[in-house]
Design an enzyme around this catalytic site. Sequence first.
Site, PDB file in Angstrom:
ATOM      1  N   HIS A 116       0.808  -1.229   0.000  1.00 20.48           N
ATOM      2  CA  HIS A 116       0.000   0.000   0.000  1.00 20.48           C
ATOM      3  C   HIS A 116       0.839   1.276   0.000  1.00 20.48           C
ATOM      4  CE1 HIS A 116      -3.440  -2.606   0.572  1.00 20.48           C
ATOM      5  NE2 HIS A 116      -2.817  -3.157   1.594  1.00 20.48           N
ATOM      6  N   ALA A 133       5.473  -0.258   4.492  1.00 17.36           N
ATOM      7  CA  ALA A 133       4.022  -0.275   4.291  1.00 17.36           C
ATOM      8  C   ALA A 133       3.427   1.122   4.453  1.00 17.36           C
ATOM      9  CB  ALA A 133       3.373  -1.234   5.285  1.00 17.36           C
ATOM     10  N   TYR A 138       4.612  12.310  -2.256  1.00 19.02           N
ATOM     11  CA  TYR A 138       3.683  13.196  -2.951  1.00 19.02           C
ATOM     12  C   TYR A 138       4.285  13.727  -4.262  1.00 19.02           C
ATOM     13  CZ  TYR A 138       0.297  13.540   0.921  1.00 19.02           C
ATOM     14  OH  TYR A 138      -0.668  13.283   1.865  1.00 19.02           O
ATOM     15  N   ALA A 175       5.916  20.074   2.431  1.00 23.40           N
ATOM     16  CA  ALA A 175       6.147  20.406   1.027  1.00 23.40           C
ATOM     17  C   ALA A 175       7.363  21.310   0.882  1.00 23.40           C
ATOM     18  CB  ALA A 175       4.913  21.096   0.452  1.00 23.40           C
TER      19      ALA A 175
END
Length: 203
Positions: A116, A133, A138, A175
């Site tokens: 995942h 996992a 992003y 970010a």
Amino acid sequence: MQLYICGAGGVGREALDTALAAALTVTAFLDDARAGEQVRGLPVLRPDEAGGGEYLVGIAAPAARARLALLLERQGLRPATLVHPRAVIAPDTVLAPGCLVQANAYVSSSVTLGPHAQVHYNATIGHDSVLDARATVYPGANISGNVHLCAGATVGSNAVVLQGLTIGPDAFVGAGAVVTRDVPARTTVVGAPARPLRTPADD
């Protein structure tokens, strides 16, 4: 074979884009909040309404991915792996069930993606890196070689993680951050160079 995408939000719809580009037919979205609706021409069901087949959890939050994967596997569904045909997966790289790799991602040699894990569009993963996992990278982020993203770790858009570092379990890299040292578990770091995010309680 039926294929369900769990989550009808942004990542779920991007997972649908990936499936369609790979010439796969998606049966329905699974989403409690939007059950009974139609999204992108597909019905939205509750997760407990899914029949047999395969599923991909198209949700960014690692904890939600864990919870829904457990629920669907208890219902007898199997995790699918979706890779966009415009992604690059280099030799000697292993993708566990449930992974999502979006368009224009580059996953280099001898990389391991755990169950995942997600690599979003335009992200790059350097050689010999390990994503445990539910680790998430992003859009536009750059993971250098030999990096370890522990379970549930997230690297934000356009962030950079330098070679050989470890991002701890459930840590979050903001970010645009530039990570130059290991990040402890459950810590949010921001900035260049990245530092732990201060809160009012820290002052």
